[in-house]
Design an enzyme around this catalytic site. Sequence first.
Site, PDB file in Angstrom:
ATOM      1  N   GLY A   1      -1.885 -14.764  37.857  1.00 25.45           N
ATOM      2  CA  GLY A   1      -2.904 -15.791  37.670  1.00 25.45           C
ATOM      3  C   GLY A   1      -3.251 -15.995  36.216  1.00 25.45           C
ATOM      4  O   GLY A   1      -3.969 -16.926  35.862  1.00 25.45           O
TER       5      GLY A   1
ATOM      6  N   HIS B   1      -3.958  -4.992   0.675  1.00 26.51           N
ATOM      7  CA  HIS B   1      -3.470  -5.509   1.958  1.00 26.51           C
ATOM      8  C   HIS B   1      -3.613  -7.030   2.016  1.00 26.51           C
ATOM      9  O   HIS B   1      -4.703  -7.545   2.281  1.00 26.51           O
ATOM     10  CB  HIS B   1      -4.243  -4.868   3.111  1.00 26.51           C
ATOM     11  CG  HIS B   1      -3.911  -3.431   3.332  1.00 26.51           C
ATOM     12  ND1 HIS B   1      -2.873  -3.022   4.144  1.00 26.51           N
ATOM     13  CD2 HIS B   1      -4.462  -2.295   2.818  1.00 26.51           C
ATOM     14  CE1 HIS B   1      -2.809  -1.701   4.141  1.00 26.51           C
ATOM     15  NE2 HIS B   1      -3.758  -1.232   3.337  1.00 26.51           N
TER      16      HIS B   1
ATOM     17  N   GLU C   1      -2.553  -8.992   4.268  1.00 24.50           N
ATOM     18  CA  GLU C   1      -2.650  -9.448   5.654  1.00 24.50           C
ATOM     19  C   GLU C   1      -4.076  -9.487   6.177  1.00 24.50           C
ATOM     20  O   GLU C   1      -4.361 -10.160   7.176  1.00 24.50           O
ATOM     21  CB  GLU C   1      -1.796  -8.552   6.566  1.00 24.50           C
ATOM     22  CG  GLU C   1      -2.309  -7.132   6.757  1.00 24.50           C
ATOM     23  CD  GLU C   1      -1.901  -6.160   5.659  1.00 24.50           C
ATOM     24  OE1 GLU C   1      -2.024  -4.951   5.876  1.00 24.50           O
ATOM     25  OE2 GLU C   1      -1.467  -6.625   4.579  1.00 24.50           O
TER      26      GLU C   1
ATOM     27  N   CYS D   1       0.822  -1.212   0.000  1.00 25.81           N
ATOM     28  CA  CYS D   1       0.000   0.000   0.000  1.00 25.81           C
ATOM     29  C   CYS D   1       0.861   1.269   0.000  1.00 25.81           C
ATOM     30  O   CYS D   1       1.432   1.618  -1.013  1.00 25.81           O
ATOM     31  CB  CYS D   1      -0.976  -0.028   1.172  1.00 25.81           C
ATOM     32  SG  CYS D   1      -2.386   1.087   0.950  1.00 25.81           S
TER      33      CYS D   1
END
Length: 509
Positions: free
Chosen positions: A222, A167, A169, A79
Site C-alpha cells: 500500500g 563537509h 554535503e 575530512c
Amino acid sequence: MQHNVLILDFGSQYTQLIARRVRELNIFCEIFPFDKIPTDLSIYKAVILGGSPFSVRSEDALHPDLSEIRGKLPLLAVCYGAQYLAHFSGGEVAASNTREYGRANLTYIKENETFFENVNLNSQVWMSHSDSIKKLPTNGIKLASTQDVENAAYKIEGETTYAIQYHPEVFHSTDGKQMLENFLVKIAQVPQNFTPNAFVSDMVAELKEKLQDDKVVLGLSGGVDSTVAAVLLHQAIGKNLYCIFVNNGLLRKNEFQSVLDQYKGMGLNVKGVDAGDRFLSELAGISDPETKRKTIGRVFIEVFDDESKIIENVKWLAQGTIYPDVIESVSVKGPSATIKSHHNVGGLPDYMKLQIVEPLRMLFKDEVRRVGATLGIDAELLGRHPFPGPGLSIRILGDITPEKVQILQDVDAVFINGLKEHGLYDKVWQAGAILLPVNSVGVMGDERTYEKVVALRAVESTDGMTADWVHLPYEFLMKISNDIINKVKGVNRVVYDISSKPPATIEWE
C-alpha cells in the site's frame, strides 16, 4: 546503469548525505565500504572518500587500497579522506588544539581555482574533526583556509586529486553543493544524465532482459515503494507479474479494501489476502520490539509463501527495497553497525528458492516519487506518507491486542484526516500516532478516568535518513487533541513528539 561516481564509506554519519547531494546534481552514485572497492573501476568517472569517526593517527585507522584510484581517477577526499591522503603521503596530521565542530568561514581561497568557482570569500562550511593537517602531502597545494584551520582545502599537483577538511554535503556548508558540482561536472566532467525518465527507460529495458518470460511475485504494502516497483515491473513484463496484498491486521483504518481497490483500478494483477487474525494471534503477549518485527516478518513470509505456491512456476520475488533500507540494514566491517533490523530487507527463507529482483534498491524515497510521477501513478497515491512494514505494531509500545489496534487505528484516523482537512498533510513527510504503555489520570464529566496516553508524531525529511519535527500550529494540535479524546474511547491524554532524527529515530520502535 552507468555508475558514474563511487563513494567510499568510512563510517561517517554524513556519507549518505554526500550521495544525496550528488544525486541532486542528476549524477548517479553508489556507496561502497572502504574495504570493498569494486574490482572494475572502468564504469566510474570520479571517486569521493567520505569522513570517519576514526583518526588516521590511531592503530585502528581505516586503510583503503587506492592503488587503482589515486592519480587514475578524479578524487575528492572529505575530512578523514583528506587527512588520510596527507598522513600517508608525506604530510603530517596532528591532534587539533581544540576539537573543531560546527560552523567556520573560508578566510582564504586561492584565486582562479575551478573547485571554488562561484564560491565567495567567507563562505560558511561545516567542520567535524578533532585532527588537523599540519603539513600538506607531497606536491600538495593549499586552496583554502579558515580562521582555525590553515589547510582546509588542498589539491595534489600533477593529479586530479582534491581534499577538504570540512563537509560540503551538510546543509550548513552554504556553498557545499556548488563545490561538489565544480568538482564533479567541471573538473571530473561527469555527465548529468541521471533523471527519472532515463531511470524508467533503463530499468524497464533491464527488467525485460533479466526476467524474459519468467513469472514474478511481489508483495504489495500500500506504500509508495512497492507500488512504484509494481508499475515498473508491470510495464516490463505485464501479466507475468503476480501481486499479493496481505492484510496483517496492523494497517490504518479501512486501508486494506481501499488500497486493494486502487491497485485493481490501476490494472495490476493483484490478490488481497486478509490474514489479520493470524498475525494478531502470533503477536499475542510479545512486547520486545525486535521480536515483534521478526514475528511479523516470519508470519508474512509464511502467508506469502502459501499464496505464492498457488502460482505455478514462479522464478522471482520482487521487493520494493530502496537505498536507505539497504544503508540502514547492512553492517559494514569496522565503522558501521546495524541500529535495528529493517522491515524491508532480508528475511527470505531458503526454502522459497526464488531469485530476488529489486528495481528501486538504488533510489532514495524522493527519487522513487519522481519515478512514480514519470510512470503516471496518481499523485494522491504517490503523496502517501511512508508507513512501516510492521504497521501499527511498532507504534503500539508493549504487547499487542486487538483492542489496542482498534484504539490506535481510530486515533491515527483522526490525526491523518485532520492533517488533510487543514491542508497540512502534504507539508508533512510522515505522520502517525503512537500508543504508549501507560495510563494517566483524567476527568471526564464528573468522573475520574484512568486511560491510555497517545503521542502524535509528524516529521519533515527528504529521504528518511535525517528528520526534523514539524511545527504544527498550536490551534491544530489543540483541536486534534480534543477530537481524539472525545471520539476515541479509552484515551484521555495526547502528547506531541518534538524529537529530531538523529538522535531519535522516526518510529518509536
